[in-house]
Design a protein around this motif. Structure first.
Motif, PDB file in Angstrom:
ATOM      1  N   PRO A 211       0.852  -1.195   0.000  1.00  0.00           N
ATOM      2  CA  PRO A 211       0.000   0.000   0.000  1.00  0.00           C
ATOM      3  C   PRO A 211       0.885   1.240   0.000  1.00  0.00           C
ATOM      4  O   PRO A 211       2.077   1.171   0.324  1.00  0.00           O
ATOM      5  CB  PRO A 211      -0.787  -0.136   1.308  1.00  0.00           C
ATOM      6  CG  PRO A 211       0.113  -0.931   2.205  1.00  0.00           C
ATOM      7  CD  PRO A 211       0.831  -1.890   1.295  1.00  0.00           C
ATOM      8  N   ASP A 212       0.307   2.384  -0.317  1.00  0.00           N
ATOM      9  CA  ASP A 212       1.083   3.623  -0.373  1.00  0.00           C
ATOM     10  C   ASP A 212       1.731   3.951   0.968  1.00  0.00           C
ATOM     11  O   ASP A 212       2.835   4.500   1.020  1.00  0.00           O
ATOM     12  CB  ASP A 212       0.186   4.780  -0.821  1.00  0.00           C
ATOM     13  CG  ASP A 212      -0.197   4.668  -2.292  1.00  0.00           C
ATOM     14  OD1 ASP A 212       0.330   3.765  -2.958  1.00  0.00           O
ATOM     15  OD2 ASP A 212      -1.018   5.474  -2.760  1.00  0.00           O
ATOM     16  N   SER A 213       1.052   3.609   2.061  1.00  0.00           N
ATOM     17  CA  SER A 213       1.610   3.901   3.388  1.00  0.00           C
ATOM     18  C   SER A 213       2.922   3.161   3.622  1.00  0.00           C
ATOM     19  O   SER A 213       3.867   3.710   4.194  1.00  0.00           O
ATOM     20  CB  SER A 213       0.592   3.526   4.471  1.00  0.00           C
ATOM     21  OG  SER A 213       0.249   2.147   4.391  1.00  0.00           O
ATOM     22  N   LEU A 214       2.994   1.904   3.150  1.00  0.00           N
ATOM     23  CA  LEU A 214       4.224   1.135   3.312  1.00  0.00           C
ATOM     24  C   LEU A 214       5.334   1.680   2.416  1.00  0.00           C
ATOM     25  O   LEU A 214       6.500   1.729   2.801  1.00  0.00           O
ATOM     26  CB  LEU A 214       3.978  -0.341   2.993  1.00  0.00           C
ATOM     27  CG  LEU A 214       5.209  -1.260   3.075  1.00  0.00           C
ATOM     28  CD1 LEU A 214       5.833  -1.215   4.469  1.00  0.00           C
ATOM     29  CD2 LEU A 214       4.831  -2.702   2.689  1.00  0.00           C
ATOM     30  N   ILE A 215       4.965   2.121   1.210  1.00  0.00           N
ATOM     31  CA  ILE A 215       5.953   2.704   0.294  1.00  0.00           C
ATOM     32  C   ILE A 215       6.575   3.944   0.932  1.00  0.00           C
ATOM     33  O   ILE A 215       7.792   4.151   0.872  1.00  0.00           O
ATOM     34  CB  ILE A 215       5.290   3.048  -1.055  1.00  0.00           C
ATOM     35  CG1 ILE A 215       4.874   1.758  -1.778  1.00  0.00           C
ATOM     36  CG2 ILE A 215       6.244   3.866  -1.937  1.00  0.00           C
ATOM     37  CD1 ILE A 215       4.103   1.989  -3.064  1.00  0.00           C
ATOM     38  N   GLU A 216       5.751   4.755   1.556  1.00  0.00           N
ATOM     39  CA  GLU A 216       6.258   5.977   2.196  1.00  0.00           C
ATOM     40  C   GLU A 216       7.163   5.645   3.378  1.00  0.00           C
ATOM     41  O   GLU A 216       8.216   6.261   3.575  1.00  0.00           O
ATOM     42  CB  GLU A 216       5.079   6.837   2.646  1.00  0.00           C
ATOM     43  CG  GLU A 216       4.276   7.409   1.483  1.00  0.00           C
ATOM     44  CD  GLU A 216       3.037   8.167   1.941  1.00  0.00           C
ATOM     45  OE1 GLU A 216       2.779   8.181   3.171  1.00  0.00           O
ATOM     46  OE2 GLU A 216       2.327   8.736   1.087  1.00  0.00           O
ATOM     47  N   LYS A 217       6.792   4.643   4.176  1.00  0.00           N
ATOM     48  CA  LYS A 217       7.609   4.257   5.337  1.00  0.00           C
ATOM     49  C   LYS A 217       8.936   3.648   4.912  1.00  0.00           C
ATOM     50  O   LYS A 217       9.976   3.871   5.544  1.00  0.00           O
ATOM     51  CB  LYS A 217       6.832   3.273   6.212  1.00  0.00           C
ATOM     52  CG  LYS A 217       5.646   3.879   6.946  1.00  0.00           C
ATOM     53  CD  LYS A 217       4.912   2.820   7.755  1.00  0.00           C
ATOM     54  CE  LYS A 217       3.703   3.411   8.473  1.00  0.00           C
ATOM     55  NZ  LYS A 217       2.942   2.375   9.225  1.00  0.00           N
ATOM     56  N   THR A 218       8.910   2.860   3.838  1.00  0.00           N
ATOM     57  CA  THR A 218      10.126   2.186   3.375  1.00  0.00           C
ATOM     58  C   THR A 218      11.178   3.185   2.927  1.00  0.00           C
ATOM     59  O   THR A 218      12.380   2.952   3.069  1.00  0.00           O
ATOM     60  CB  THR A 218       9.781   1.207   2.224  1.00  0.00           C
ATOM     61  OG1 THR A 218       8.830   0.251   2.692  1.00  0.00           O
ATOM     62  CG2 THR A 218      11.027   0.479   1.729  1.00  0.00           C
ATOM     63  N   TYR A 219      10.727   4.294   2.382  1.00  0.00           N
ATOM     64  CA  TYR A 219      11.646   5.354   1.954  1.00  0.00           C
ATOM     65  C   TYR A 219      12.593   5.750   3.092  1.00  0.00           C
ATOM     66  O   TYR A 219      13.785   5.982   2.886  1.00  0.00           O
ATOM     67  CB  TYR A 219      10.823   6.556   1.480  1.00  0.00           C
ATOM     68  CG  TYR A 219      11.606   7.824   1.227  1.00  0.00           C
ATOM     69  CD1 TYR A 219      12.295   8.007   0.029  1.00  0.00           C
ATOM     70  CD2 TYR A 219      11.641   8.845   2.177  1.00  0.00           C
ATOM     71  CE1 TYR A 219      13.005   9.180  -0.209  1.00  0.00           C
ATOM     72  CE2 TYR A 219      12.339  10.018   1.946  1.00  0.00           C
ATOM     73  CZ  TYR A 219      13.024  10.186   0.751  1.00  0.00           C
ATOM     74  OH  TYR A 219      13.731  11.335   0.512  1.00  0.00           O
ATOM     75  N   ASN A 220      12.077   5.795   4.297  1.00  0.00           N
ATOM     76  CA  ASN A 220      12.876   6.218   5.449  1.00  0.00           C
ATOM     77  C   ASN A 220      13.850   5.149   5.928  1.00  0.00           C
ATOM     78  O   ASN A 220      14.695   5.418   6.783  1.00  0.00           O
ATOM     79  CB  ASN A 220      11.946   6.627   6.604  1.00  0.00           C
ATOM     80  CG  ASN A 220      11.124   7.850   6.251  1.00  0.00           C
ATOM     81  OD1 ASN A 220      11.639   8.821   5.694  1.00  0.00           O
ATOM     82  ND2 ASN A 220       9.829   7.809   6.543  1.00  0.00           N
ATOM     83  N   LEU A 221      13.740   3.920   5.396  1.00  0.00           N
ATOM     84  CA  LEU A 221      14.656   2.848   5.777  1.00  0.00           C
ATOM     85  C   LEU A 221      15.958   2.901   4.977  1.00  0.00           C
ATOM     86  O   LEU A 221      16.905   2.171   5.288  1.00  0.00           O
ATOM     87  CB  LEU A 221      13.987   1.479   5.555  1.00  0.00           C
ATOM     88  CG  LEU A 221      12.710   1.192   6.358  1.00  0.00           C
ATOM     89  CD1 LEU A 221      12.159  -0.176   5.979  1.00  0.00           C
ATOM     90  CD2 LEU A 221      12.988   1.261   7.849  1.00  0.00           C
TER      91      LEU A 221
END
Length: 386
Positions: A211-221
């Motif tokens: 989902p888009d929320s996971l894509i956004e969180k992964t960016y910070n990893l």
């Protein structure tokens, strides 16, 4: 235009180019005729024929022209060998012999690179061969060598079915072998397309698209700012791995339209892509790329020394190195499905992704079907309430 007129035009064009070979129609079959090396005295030439086994149709004529160009190039570079074109029959013609697998596959490779109808650059053509043709031709050779006799339909079926159903490899193998069979004038089963079906997402990808929320969180990893920009570009524009390094970043300048142009030397050529969602440009800080393209990772993009496949592999390796819960193609698939949900026409989405509408519809069939059904339901309910 009639067949006879087209045949005349092709032969006339060859004459103006100084090529003495001609396409010849004999009954319902096509062949080549012209000065060719003598079988026993290669330093001498005389007027001879090659029977191509092609029917007298527009499609056969197109294939005959390609083979003529291949024969001409082989003669010009002293690479012509009669054993590659069969043995002489009682009428003085030569028919192709399909029993020598090495010769047949090598001839197909030469045909692929000598095809004057291809408009792609040499670098993308080389990449296309290495990634999309060579693996399947190698497997075909390996499996065909276990059987005696001429190459036939059975060899093609055996190679295709050696790949798992519903896999991208099987679909690509089907496309490659279809071109190879056409070159050898071998008829494939009528349901070949169905047998080769499987392009796109496997079942695991289907269930786990982020989902888009996971894509956004992964960016910070991602610890490296340069690789963060790579990730952001792929997520926002649905790019292939290598396309990140072959696009015009000037679209991020102030007051620009932010429409990304992918360069012609990529896998499927030049195309333009819109950001979905556009707010990710700010979230992933992509505008800074307009000021300095060196903010991207330092990867060799000189296609005289590397390939698009190698560039793309670097991206996949980096995702694995950071142990991201998302693959590069997850980002691409998620972008495509995002455009489906917002109602973007499939023809437009396919063009932005740089592939055909047929592939687009087949890959994202589930979501497209759901969208179309929902639209029909909404329309029906709307008309009932009005």
């Amino acid at each position: 235009m009639s067949f006879s007129s087209q045949l005349f035009n092709i032969n006339n064009k060859l004459a103006t180019q100084g090529i003495k070979l001609r396409i010849e129609k004999r009954g319902n079959r096509l062949g080549l005729r012209g000065p060719m090396p003598c079988p026993n005295e290669s330093n001498k030439k005389k007027d001879q024929r090659i029977s191509l086994g092609l029917t007298s149709t527009m499609e056969g004529l197109e294939q005959a022209e390609k083979l003529l160009q291949l024969v001409y190039l082989q003669i010009e570079h002293n690479q012509f060998n009669w054993k590659n074109w069969g043995s002489k029959n009682s009428k003085g013609s030569f028919k192709k012999n399909y029993s020598d697998i090495e010769d047949a596959t090598e001839r197909f490779k030469q045909h692929f690179f000598c095809d004057t109808f291809k408009s792609k650059s040499k670098s993308s053509q080389q990449t296309n061969w290495v990634s999309a043709y060579q693996p399947y031709i190698y497997r075909f050779k390996a499996l065909a060598k276990t059987k005696q006799g001429n190459i036939n339909q059975e060899h093609f079926i055996k190679t295709l079915t050696s790949y798992s159903e519903n896999s991208r490899s099987r679909q690509q193998c089907g496309t490659t072998l279809k071109a190879f069979a056409k070159f050898l004038d071998i008829k494939l089963p009528e349901n070949w397309k169905d047998m080769a079906y499987g392009y796109g997402m496997n079942k695991a990808q289907f269930r786990k698209l982020p989902p888009d929320s996971l894509i956004e969180k992964t960016y910070n990893l991602i610890p490296n700012p340069k690789w963060k920009l790579v990730y952001g570009l792929m997520a926002t524009y649905g790019l292939r791995n290598h396309e990140v390094f072959f696009c015009d970043l000037s679209c991020f300048r102030q007051n620009s339209d932010q429409v990304l142009r992918v360069f012609p030397n990529t896998k499927t050529g030049e195309h333009q892509v819109w950001p979905f969602p556009p707010e990710w440009i700010k979230l992933f800080k992509l505008t800074q790329l307009s000021e300095d393209s060196n903010l991207l990772p330092e990867i060799n993009t000189d296609l005289t020394k590397t390939t698009l496949q190698n560039v793309g592999r670097r991206v996949s390796e980096q995702f694995r190195r950071y142990k991201l819960p998302i693959t590069p193609y997850d980002l691409r698939h998620a972008w495509a499905i995002r455009t489906i949900h917002i109602g973007l026409p499939d023809t437009v989405s396919a063009r932005m992704m740089g592939h055909s509408v047929a592939i687009h519809n087949r890959t994202y069939h589930h979501w497209i079907t759901r969208r179309d059904q929902q639209q029909a339901v909404d329309k029906a309910l709307g008309s009932k309430l009005s």
